[in-house]
Design a protein around this motif. Structure first.
Motif, PDB file in Angstrom:
ATOM      1  N   THR A   1     -34.445  43.270 -15.980  1.00 58.33           N
ATOM      2  CA  THR A   1     -34.808  43.521 -17.375  1.00 58.33           C
ATOM      3  C   THR A   1     -33.909  42.715 -18.303  1.00 58.33           C
ATOM      4  O   THR A   1     -34.396  41.987 -19.173  1.00 58.33           O
ATOM      5  N   ALA A   2     -32.598  42.862 -18.130  1.00 54.90           N
ATOM      6  CA  ALA A   2     -31.664  42.191 -19.044  1.00 54.90           C
ATOM      7  C   ALA A   2     -30.300  42.067 -18.377  1.00 54.90           C
ATOM      8  O   ALA A   2     -29.692  43.085 -18.037  1.00 54.90           O
ATOM      9  N   PRO A   3     -29.817  40.835 -18.195  1.00 60.59           N
ATOM     10  CA  PRO A   3     -28.469  40.691 -17.637  1.00 60.59           C
ATOM     11  C   PRO A   3     -27.413  41.169 -18.631  1.00 60.59           C
ATOM     12  O   PRO A   3     -27.612  41.086 -19.843  1.00 60.59           O
ATOM     13  N   ILE A   4     -26.281  41.636 -18.088  1.00 61.54           N
ATOM     14  CA  ILE A   4     -25.135  42.003 -18.920  1.00 61.54           C
ATOM     15  C   ILE A   4     -24.150  40.837 -18.879  1.00 61.54           C
ATOM     16  O   ILE A   4     -23.874  40.298 -17.809  1.00 61.54           O
ATOM     17  N   ALA A   5     -23.623  40.479 -20.033  1.00 68.36           N
ATOM     18  CA  ALA A   5     -22.520  39.506 -20.076  1.00 68.36           C
ATOM     19  C   ALA A   5     -21.637  39.860 -21.251  1.00 68.36           C
ATOM     20  O   ALA A   5     -22.087  40.458 -22.226  1.00 68.36           O
TER      21      ALA A   5
ATOM     22  N   MET B   1     -32.957  35.428 -35.932  1.00 64.99           N
ATOM     23  CA  MET B   1     -33.654  35.261 -34.660  1.00 64.99           C
ATOM     24  C   MET B   1     -34.431  36.544 -34.316  1.00 64.99           C
ATOM     25  O   MET B   1     -33.931  37.630 -34.495  1.00 64.99           O
ATOM     26  N   THR B   2     -35.622  36.402 -33.865  1.00 60.92           N
ATOM     27  CA  THR B   2     -36.386  37.582 -33.450  1.00 60.92           C
ATOM     28  C   THR B   2     -36.800  37.398 -31.997  1.00 60.92           C
ATOM     29  O   THR B   2     -37.890  36.929 -31.707  1.00 60.92           O
ATOM     30  N   ALA B   3     -35.897  37.714 -31.113  1.00 57.43           N
ATOM     31  CA  ALA B   3     -36.180  37.531 -29.689  1.00 57.43           C
ATOM     32  C   ALA B   3     -37.069  38.650 -29.182  1.00 57.43           C
ATOM     33  O   ALA B   3     -37.009  39.767 -29.689  1.00 57.43           O
ATOM     34  N   ALA B   4     -37.917  38.334 -28.193  1.00 60.28           N
ATOM     35  CA  ALA B   4     -38.818  39.334 -27.632  1.00 60.28           C
ATOM     36  C   ALA B   4     -38.016  40.403 -26.906  1.00 60.28           C
ATOM     37  O   ALA B   4     -37.114  40.092 -26.131  1.00 60.28           O
ATOM     38  N   LYS B   5     -38.349  41.653 -27.192  1.00 62.47           N
ATOM     39  CA  LYS B   5     -37.643  42.742 -26.514  1.00 62.47           C
ATOM     40  C   LYS B   5     -38.392  43.153 -25.250  1.00 62.47           C
ATOM     41  O   LYS B   5     -39.602  42.988 -25.150  1.00 62.47           O
ATOM     42  N   ARG B   6     -37.655  43.684 -24.313  1.00 57.33           N
ATOM     43  CA  ARG B   6     -38.258  44.185 -23.071  1.00 57.33           C
ATOM     44  C   ARG B   6     -38.005  45.680 -22.983  1.00 57.33           C
ATOM     45  O   ARG B   6     -36.935  46.158 -23.366  1.00 57.33           O
ATOM     46  N   ARG B   7     -38.985  46.404 -22.424  1.00 55.65           N
ATOM     47  CA  ARG B   7     -38.790  47.842 -22.260  1.00 55.65           C
ATOM     48  C   ARG B   7     -37.852  48.102 -21.078  1.00 55.65           C
ATOM     49  O   ARG B   7     -37.900  47.399 -20.070  1.00 55.65           O
ATOM     50  N   LEU B   8     -37.015  49.102 -21.243  1.00 53.75           N
ATOM     51  CA  LEU B   8     -36.049  49.452 -20.195  1.00 53.75           C
ATOM     52  C   LEU B   8     -36.750  50.368 -19.181  1.00 53.75           C
ATOM     53  O   LEU B   8     -36.699  51.589 -19.272  1.00 53.75           O
ATOM     54  N   GLY B   9     -37.460  49.740 -18.244  1.00 55.15           N
ATOM     55  CA  GLY B   9     -38.192  50.501 -17.227  1.00 55.15           C
ATOM     56  C   GLY B   9     -39.194  51.426 -17.875  1.00 55.15           C
ATOM     57  O   GLY B   9     -39.961  51.012 -18.744  1.00 55.15           O
ATOM     58  N   ALA B  10     -39.162  52.703 -17.459  1.00 54.84           N
ATOM     59  CA  ALA B  10     -40.133  53.670 -17.986  1.00 54.84           C
ATOM     60  C   ALA B  10     -39.542  54.467 -19.156  1.00 54.84           C
ATOM     61  O   ALA B  10     -40.103  55.476 -19.558  1.00 54.84           O
ATOM     62  N   THR B  11     -38.431  54.018 -19.710  1.00 56.80           N
ATOM     63  CA  THR B  11     -37.791  54.770 -20.790  1.00 56.80           C
ATOM     64  C   THR B  11     -38.376  54.365 -22.145  1.00 56.80           C
ATOM     65  O   THR B  11     -39.159  53.428 -22.246  1.00 56.80           O
ATOM     66  N   GLU B  12     -37.907  55.053 -23.184  1.00 54.33           N
ATOM     67  CA  GLU B  12     -38.344  54.712 -24.545  1.00 54.33           C
ATOM     68  C   GLU B  12     -37.548  53.533 -25.108  1.00 54.33           C
ATOM     69  O   GLU B  12     -37.847  53.034 -26.184  1.00 54.33           O
TER      70      GLU B  12
ATOM     71  N   ALA C   1     -29.314  32.176 -24.682  1.00 60.08           N
ATOM     72  CA  ALA C   1     -30.068  32.322 -23.426  1.00 60.08           C
ATOM     73  C   ALA C   1     -31.384  33.065 -23.647  1.00 60.08           C
ATOM     74  O   ALA C   1     -32.350  32.868 -22.914  1.00 60.08           O
ATOM     75  N   ILE C   2     -31.402  33.911 -24.657  1.00 60.02           N
ATOM     76  CA  ILE C   2     -32.576  34.762 -24.892  1.00 60.02           C
ATOM     77  C   ILE C   2     -33.827  33.922 -25.123  1.00 60.02           C
ATOM     78  O   ILE C   2     -34.926  34.308 -24.736  1.00 60.02           O
TER      79      ILE C   2
ATOM     80  N   GLU D   1     -35.660  49.789 -25.619  1.00 57.97           N
ATOM     81  CA  GLU D   1     -35.968  48.371 -25.475  1.00 57.97           C
ATOM     82  C   GLU D   1     -34.705  47.555 -25.699  1.00 57.97           C
ATOM     83  O   GLU D   1     -33.796  47.982 -26.399  1.00 57.97           O
ATOM     84  N   THR D   2     -34.686  46.367 -25.124  1.00 60.30           N
ATOM     85  CA  THR D   2     -33.553  45.459 -25.363  1.00 60.30           C
ATOM     86  C   THR D   2     -34.028  44.016 -25.234  1.00 60.30           C
ATOM     87  O   THR D   2     -34.962  43.736 -24.490  1.00 60.30           O
ATOM     88  N   VAL D   3     -33.384  43.135 -25.962  1.00 61.79           N
ATOM     89  CA  VAL D   3     -33.578  41.710 -25.686  1.00 61.79           C
ATOM     90  C   VAL D   3     -32.969  41.462 -24.299  1.00 61.79           C
ATOM     91  O   VAL D   3     -32.154  42.269 -23.841  1.00 61.79           O
ATOM     92  N   PRO D   4     -33.354  40.365 -23.638  1.00 65.09           N
ATOM     93  CA  PRO D   4     -32.834  40.166 -22.274  1.00 65.09           C
ATOM     94  C   PRO D   4     -31.364  39.732 -22.225  1.00 65.09           C
ATOM     95  O   PRO D   4     -30.999  38.772 -21.549  1.00 65.09           O
ATOM     96  N   LEU D   5     -30.520  40.423 -22.962  1.00 62.02           N
ATOM     97  CA  LEU D   5     -29.067  40.256 -22.861  1.00 62.02           C
ATOM     98  C   LEU D   5     -28.407  41.533 -23.372  1.00 62.02           C
ATOM     99  O   LEU D   5     -28.632  41.947 -24.517  1.00 62.02           O
ATOM    100  N   VAL D   6     -27.629  42.145 -22.497  1.00 59.91           N
ATOM    101  CA  VAL D   6     -26.879  43.354 -22.852  1.00 59.91           C
ATOM    102  C   VAL D   6     -25.417  42.939 -23.047  1.00 59.91           C
ATOM    103  O   VAL D   6     -24.884  42.173 -22.236  1.00 59.91           O
ATOM    104  N   PHE D   7     -24.798  43.436 -24.105  1.00 61.09           N
ATOM    105  CA  PHE D   7     -23.387  43.084 -24.346  1.00 61.09           C
ATOM    106  C   PHE D   7     -22.495  43.891 -23.407  1.00 61.09           C
ATOM    107  O   PHE D   7     -22.525  45.120 -23.418  1.00 61.09           O
ATOM    108  N   GLY D   8     -21.690  43.211 -22.628  1.00 63.12           N
ATOM    109  CA  GLY D   8     -20.758  43.864 -21.705  1.00 63.12           C
ATOM    110  C   GLY D   8     -19.482  44.256 -22.433  1.00 63.12           C
ATOM    111  O   GLY D   8     -18.759  43.409 -22.956  1.00 63.12           O
TER     112      GLY D   8
END
Ligand code: NAP
Length: 316
Positions: A280-284, A1-12, A298-299, A14-21
């Protein structure tokens, strides 16, 4: 799977819109399961992992740091440090230099987290909660020292009210100190008040990335808790009584959208979050490969504007 990544605000970063909790590692997921979950998360395109020094100090016999230690062991074993963004937190675990955000506490806790994670840098270092007893300038100076030393890349704020985040941003600008780049509030379909409104507007105005926690309301939004009997399914079940009593309307709205889309309720909950302005990306978290595969779905789920609006109204 190659999900679109999103930039983490103004930082360098990136993450897909799911962060592992990561609070499950060493708690509801043992070491072997945690390794398998982390392997699978990265294999499916995931990159950002959220933990804290305090995870999982609430478990009898634990003292905090169990989650970071497992992540550190996995980084060593997998060799994937450069493929992941590691977020951890300071400010809820007593000890190691004092409680909350005293500068000595921040310095000592960072060293302890780096050691457990087996890395030389933390990508996103969160203040786990606001600390009204320590001047905000002193807190930012303490974080600034860690950034200058290369031990931390950027800082984040978790569980902050809008006025305090605003004052921290103002102080950072006035004194040339680092400012919070990432915000981690509690936010999901059945918990809206802490983020929507002033805090959300502030994050958008300042291009602060938002990674909300409890994306699944501890499992309620998967639809698996519908009666008192269902609460026996998990250690988290005990938290569900109030939601079952008052929020079943949200589950009914989600059931209808599941029928229309073929998506699961967990995917719908996370896709709704990822579609909210500023998010940007929910945590679950997940405690089995089946759960993880489900939430990773969900991505790629695009809900229609009408579906998002119906969910928004059901959860209001
Ligand atoms: N900043 C803060 O103050 C703060 C506070 C809390 C959490 N967090 C962060 O947010 C993360 C997420 O919080 P959380 O794990 O407590 O809650 P969550 O993501 O809302 O709920 C996750 C739980 O739901 C269940 N689940 C997941 N996928 C499922 C599926 N597909 N089907 C059925 N059940 C499923 C699992 O629990 P079961 O094992 O019970 O099935 C899983 O551990 C934490 O790991 C942590 O990183 C931050």
């Amino acid at each position: 799977m190659t999900a679109a990544k999103r930039r983490l605000g103004a930082t360098e970063f990136e993450t897909v819109p799911l962060v592992f909790g990561g609070n499950v590692f060493g708690w509801t997921a043992d070491k072997q399961t945690s390794f398998a979950l982390l392997d699978r998360f990265v294999e499916r395109g995931g990159s950002m992992i959220d933990t804290a020094d305090v995870y999982s100090a609430w478990v009898g016999g634990h003292k905090g740091g169990e989650s970071e230690t497992i992540i550190g062991d996995w980084l060593k074993r997998s060799g994937k440090r450069d493929q992941v963004v590691i977020a951890t937190k300071v400010g809820m675990l007593p000890g190691e230099g004092g409680e909350k955000l005293a500068p000595s506490r921040i310095a000592a806790a960072c060293e302890a987290s780096l050691k457990r994670l087996g890395t030389d840098r933390i990508d996103v270092y969160f203040a786990h909660q606001d600390d009204e007893d320590t001047p905000q300038q002193a807190v930012l100076e303490a974080f600034g020292k860690l950034i200058d030393a290369g031990k931390v890349a950027v800082i984040g704020a978790s569980n902050f009210h809008a006025a305090r985040l605003k004052s921290a941003l103002d102080i950072a600008r006035e004194h040339g100190l680092p400012h919070y780049h990432v915000l981690q509030p509690e936010y999901n379909l059945v918990s809206r008040k802490k983020f929507e409104g002033e805090l959300q507007d502030l994050a958008i105005e300042h291009n602060i990335a938002v990674t909300p926690y409890y994306g699944l309301a501890s499992g309620f939004l998967t639809g698996k808790y519908r009666s008192a009997d269902d609460m026996k399914q998990s250690v988290r079940g005990g938290r569900m009584a109030d939601l079952i009593a008052h929020k079943m309307g949200v589950i009914e709205a989600m059931d209808a959208i599941a029928e229309e889309t073929g998506a699961t309720l967990a995917q719908i909950a996370l896709a709704w979050l990822a579609a909210q302005p500023g998010v940007t990306a929910p945590i679950a978290s997940a405690t089995s490969i089946e759960q993880l595969d489900d939430i990773m779905g969900a991505i790629d789920l695009d809900l229609s504007t009408d579906q998002i609006d119906r969910l928004t109204q059901a959860g209001a």
